[in-house]
Design an enzyme around this catalytic site. Structure first.
Site, PDB file in Angstrom:
ATOM      1  N   ILE A 133      24.762  90.540  26.254  1.00 32.04           N
ATOM      2  CA  ILE A 133      24.180  89.350  25.788  1.00 32.04           C
ATOM      3  C   ILE A 133      25.253  88.319  26.094  1.00 32.04           C
ATOM      4  CG2 ILE A 133      22.428  90.257  24.148  1.00 32.04           C
ATOM      5  CD1 ILE A 133      24.332  90.121  21.981  1.00 32.04           C
ATOM      6  N   ASP A 134      24.904  87.023  25.864  1.00 31.89           N
ATOM      7  CA  ASP A 134      25.925  86.068  26.164  1.00 31.89           C
ATOM      8  C   ASP A 134      26.710  86.044  24.934  1.00 31.89           C
ATOM      9  OD1 ASP A 134      24.319  85.339  28.229  1.00 31.89           O
ATOM     10  OD2 ASP A 134      23.145  83.839  27.419  1.00 31.89           O
ATOM     11  N   LYS A 135      27.790  85.292  25.320  1.00 33.31           N
ATOM     12  CA  LYS A 135      28.855  84.953  24.387  1.00 33.31           C
ATOM     13  C   LYS A 135      28.309  84.507  23.096  1.00 33.31           C
ATOM     14  CE  LYS A 135      33.347  82.301  23.546  1.00 33.31           C
ATOM     15  NZ  LYS A 135      33.922  81.260  24.163  1.00 33.31           N
TER      16      LYS A 135
ATOM     17  N   ARG B  23      17.121  81.763  27.147  1.00 33.82           N
ATOM     18  CA  ARG B  23      17.572  80.175  27.072  1.00 33.82           C
ATOM     19  C   ARG B  23      16.964  79.378  28.409  1.00 33.82           C
ATOM     20  NH1 ARG B  23      23.857  81.220  27.549  1.00 33.82           N
ATOM     21  NH2 ARG B  23      24.002  78.783  27.228  1.00 33.82           N
TER      22      ARG B  23
END
Length: 304
Positions: free
Chosen positions: A137-139, A237
């Site tokens: 998963i993204d930062k 997103r």
């Protein structure tokens, strides 16, 4: 550089190369083979091909060994929240702001550094920079991740992701008031042609499907549950921005917001999968981070 060389015979004709090579490359997963094809470490008749290439009679496939990188990843006590652990798998909570795995110039304070300290073993299929990492998963996204503690578990969990049997549910706050209660976004995602650091919905992108349900509406905002059918980079997103409801706090695809957030208000709340050994169905959920709760409290006060 050492290599494996395979000449295609009649019995293998018309089989996808990423599937075929599972029988020829030891200790490999389909994901790893696909990555090696993209890296150019696997060629057909001297040329690079896509993972969906169907082999032909007489094709010569060469599988080159990956060059070993100089890797020195130090285990760090990052006080990780290990939600579940047994001999084969773990489920870990990643806070917003933490990078999942090391990269050039960023080799400390990542989830992998913490996992190497907290767990007694990790799978090696994804290479030395990504031990145990089955998905990411993204930062600036918080929430739950599956972790593989050995290669058998890693291959099984990777197959579950490909077969779309892993339940991945996110909670997100988006700009705008979505009028309908549920929806599906089926739009291919690829690299943005003009802004190469971003992803976008593009005609030649990879298949990407996101389902969503409205959980709560506010003045100018909507709280949703997003369910991943596929797992493309920045998928939720990009998809929510594409339909006109970008995620609050998103520094790349979002809008200006009155709320102070540390990254986008996107949380990987639920992860469900079949245990690779016991075959028991497991499911785990996590609470929203405090900054997310604070924003929701403000919106509820405004609405009341």
């Amino acid at each position: 550089m050492n290599k494996v060389e395979i000449k295609i015979k009649e019995k293998d004709v018309n089989v996808r190369i990423d599937k075929l090579l599972l029988d020829y490359v030891e200790n490999s997963s389909r994901t790893e083979i696909q990555n090696r094809l993209k890296e150019g470490n696997i060629v057909v008749n001297g040329d690079e091909v896509k993972p969906n290439y169907k082999v032909k009679l007489g094709d010569v496939i060469k599988v080159f060994e990956r060059e070993v990188e100089d890797v020195d990843i130090i285990p760090e006590d990052l006080n990780l929240n290990i939600v579940y652990e047994d001999d084969n798998v773990a489920v870990v909570y990643k806070p917003s702001g933490m990078v999942v795995h090391p990269s050039a110039g960023h080799k400390s304070n990542t989830l992998v550094n913490g996992l190497m300290y907290a767990l007694d073993s990790l799978s090696g299929i994804n290479g030395e920079y990504r031990p145990g990492i089955v998905h990411r998963i993204d930062k600036d996204t918080s929430g739950l991740l599956m972790v593989a503690k050995n290669d058998v578990a890693h291959r099984d969990l990777s197959d579950q992701l490909k077969d779309k049997t892993v339940d991945r549910r996110y909670v997100a706050l988006v700009h705008g008031e979505i009028p309908h209660n549920k929806g599906t976004i089926d739009a291919p995602i690829g690299r943005n042609k003009e802004k190469r650091q971003q992803m976008a919905v593009v005609d030649d992108g990879k298949n990407a499907v996101t389902h969503f349900n409205v959980l709560e509406r506010f003045n100018g905002y909507t709280l949703i549950e997003a369910i991943l059918e596929t797992g493309r980079t920045h998928q939720i997103r990009v998809h929510m921005d594409y339909i006109g409801y970008p995620i609050v706090g998103d520094p790349v695809y979002g809008r200006k917001t009155k709320f102070v957030t540390d990254g986008q208000l996107l949380h990987a709340k639920t992860i469900g999968f079949t245990h690779p050994v016991s075959k028991e169905r497991l499911s785990f959920s996590s609470e929203l981070p405090e900054q997310f709760k604070t924003v929701l409290e403000e919106l509820r006060l405004e609405k009341s």
